[in-house]
Design an enzyme around this catalytic site. Structure first.
Site, short mmCIF file in Angstrom:
data_model
loop_
_atom_site.label_atom_id
_atom_site.label_comp_id
_atom_site.label_asym_id
_atom_site.label_seq_id
_atom_site.Cartn_x
_atom_site.Cartn_y
_atom_site.Cartn_z
N GLU A 267 29.24 -41.13 -15.35
CA GLU A 267 29.43 -40.24 -16.22
C GLU A 267 29.29 -38.22 -16.38
O GLU A 267 29.70 -37.21 -16.64
CB GLU A 267 28.98 -39.93 -17.73
N ASP B 70 15.43 -37.10 -16.00
CA ASP B 70 16.16 -36.25 -17.24
C ASP B 70 14.70 -34.57 -17.30
O ASP B 70 14.45 -35.22 -16.91
CB ASP B 70 16.25 -37.00 -17.85
N GLY B 71 15.72 -34.02 -17.03
CA GLY B 71 15.30 -32.13 -17.70
C GLY B 71 15.12 -31.33 -17.01
O GLY B 71 14.40 -30.11 -17.39
N ASN B 72 15.83 -32.00 -15.78
CA ASN B 72 16.09 -30.27 -14.41
C ASN B 72 16.80 -28.93 -14.68
O ASN B 72 16.19 -28.21 -14.87
CB ASN B 72 17.28 -31.23 -13.51
N GLY B 73 17.82 -29.87 -16.11
CA GLY B 73 18.65 -27.94 -16.71
C GLY B 73 17.48 -27.25 -17.35
O GLY B 73 17.39 -26.36 -17.34
N ARG B 74 17.11 -27.89 -18.06
CA ARG B 74 15.94 -27.78 -18.92
C ARG B 74 14.73 -27.01 -18.04
O ARG B 74 14.24 -26.07 -18.76
CB ARG B 74 15.57 -28.47 -20.44
N LEU C 99 18.92 -45.00 -22.92
CA LEU C 99 19.48 -45.61 -21.84
C LEU C 99 20.62 -44.59 -20.80
O LEU C 99 20.23 -44.87 -19.50
CB LEU C 99 19.80 -47.31 -21.73
N LEU D 29 8.41 -50.11 0.50
CA LEU D 29 8.72 -50.01 -0.55
C LEU D 29 10.16 -49.86 -0.19
O LEU D 29 10.94 -48.87 0.66
CB LEU D 29 7.82 -48.27 -1.13
N TRP E 37 30.08 -36.84 -13.99
CA TRP E 37 31.46 -36.21 -13.21
C TRP E 37 32.00 -35.28 -14.13
O TRP E 37 33.02 -34.53 -13.70
CB TRP E 37 33.23 -37.47 -13.03
N HIS F 288 18.06 -28.66 -10.55
CA HIS F 288 17.88 -30.08 -9.33
C HIS F 288 17.03 -29.81 -7.89
O HIS F 288 16.84 -30.97 -7.83
CB HIS F 288 19.44 -29.56 -9.46
C1 FPP Z 1 19.67 -35.52 -15.48
O1 FPP Z 1 18.86 -33.64 -15.35
C2 FPP Z 1 20.04 -35.03 -13.62
C3 FPP Z 1 20.04 -34.91 -12.75
C4 FPP Z 1 22.06 -35.99 -13.90
C5 FPP Z 1 20.35 -35.29 -11.61
C6 FPP Z 1 19.49 -35.82 -10.81
C7 FPP Z 1 18.82 -35.53 -9.82
C8 FPP Z 1 17.68 -35.04 -9.31
C9 FPP Z 1 16.52 -35.38 -9.73
C10 FPP Z 1 18.41 -35.06 -8.16
C11 FPP Z 1 18.68 -35.99 -7.14
C12 FPP Z 1 17.43 -36.22 -6.17
C13 FPP Z 1 18.32 -36.68 -4.76
C14 FPP Z 1 17.43 -36.74 -3.68
C15 FPP Z 1 19.28 -37.85 -4.84
P1 FPP Z 1 19.45 -33.00 -16.74
O2 FPP Z 1 20.63 -32.02 -15.27
O3 FPP Z 1 20.55 -33.59 -17.36
O4 FPP Z 1 19.41 -31.82 -17.04
P2 FPP Z 1 19.25 -31.63 -19.51
O5 FPP Z 1 19.46 -33.08 -19.37
O6 FPP Z 1 17.47 -30.48 -18.85
O7 FPP Z 1 20.26 -30.47 -19.05
#
Ligand code: FPP
Length: 253
Positions: free
Chosen positions: A80, A33-37, A208, A144, A82, A50
């Site tokens: 969710e 989690d946290g890609n967007g932030r 969760l 693994l 989607w 991402h």
């Molecule tokens: C949540 O961060 C992240 C996701 C919903 C996507 C996760 C996907 C990846 C890390 C890459 C996947 C890689 C492969 C190889 C399939 P968020 O977008 O909800 O972040 P935020 O809460 O900060 O907005």
């Protein structure tokens, strides 16, 4: 993505000295989690987070393999997700292919088997093809197990298990008396896997989010403020170290 990123075989034999190899979690699950932030903090579009998150996936796969974790389940796309804008979904759906294009040779060299949980038939054809190809190519590897949760939801999983059980009851391939926790677990996507010993969630959120609802009943939970794109081997090893300090009682004393 054509550039080859750092290969993980070189460090395969290293193991963190502070870890007790006898007390490793067999199955680690991660809510990434946290890609967007992460992206917002840098004034970048969400998709940049991402993309950076894919590199963190490679780092954690390497770290898990080094620590002899047997199963690593990564929450890559939930039922969710989607609800997100179409352009972001489209981008997320390309990531498995991009990841596998770059890292599949390394996964092969390192004996990693790729699997998925979730309803992958609802994913775009190109995404399905990439994961099906990787699953097939790695199916004989016995190191693994890298398990991507794709279009996964815990409630969906339980509901489809119940439906399948009712169908089996209907045609008498299952009897009510034979239903117990073990038989029920065999109807889940995680059939045959041990429940996660450790769940990690990044970015400071502590929930969760519909992940592995049945399987997490006795899992140790570990949270970090770190955004997923900044997640690395050091933080993973910190989680393993903390896990090893926990006393697991499973309701006993
Ligand atoms: C949540 O961060 C992240 C996701 C919903 C996507 C996760 C996907 C990846 C890390 C890459 C996947 C890689 C492969 C190889 C399939 P968020 O977008 O909800 O972040 P935020 O809460 O900060 O907005």
């Amino acid at each position: 993505m054509s550039m080859k990123l750092p290969f993980f075989k070189k460090k395969q034999t290293e193991q963190n000295d502070e870890q007790d190899p006898e007390n490793m979690p067999e199955h680690v699950a991660i809510i990434m989690d946290g890609n967007g932030r992460w992206a917002k903090k840098r004034g970048l579009p969400r998709i940049a987070g991402h993309r950076e998150g894919v590199k963190a996936v490679n780092r954690v796969v390497r770290a898990a393999a080094q620590s002899h974790v047997k199963v690593l389940t990564l929450y890559a796309f939930s039922t969710e997700n989607w609800k997100r804008p179409a352009s972001e979904i489209e981008f997320l759906m390309k990531l498995p292919k991009e990841f596998l294009h770059v890292y599949l040779p390394d996964l092969m060299d390192n004996n990693v088997r790729v699997e998925t949980i979730g309803d992958i038939q609802a994913l775009p054809a190109h995404t399905q093809e990439a994961v099906t190809y990787a699953k097939d190519k790695t199916k004989n590897n016995d190191g693994l197990l890298l398990n991507f949760a794709l279009n996964y939801g815990g409630r969906f999983e339980i509901m489809q298990a119940v439906k399948q059980m009712m169908a089996d009851l209907d045609c008498s391939t299952l009897s009510i008396d034979s239903i117990n926790e073990e038989t029920f677990a065999n109807y889940l996507f995680t059939q045959g896997l041990t429940d996660p010993d450790l769940l990690i969630r990044t970015s400071g959120e502590q929930r969760l989010s519909n992940f592995l609802l049945w399987q997490l009943a006795y899992t140790e939970l570990w949270f970090t403020e770190t955004y997923w794109p900044d997640f690395d081997e050091g933080i993973f090893n910190q989680a393993l170290g903390d896990y090893q300090q926990r006393k697991r009682r499973y309701g006993g004393i």
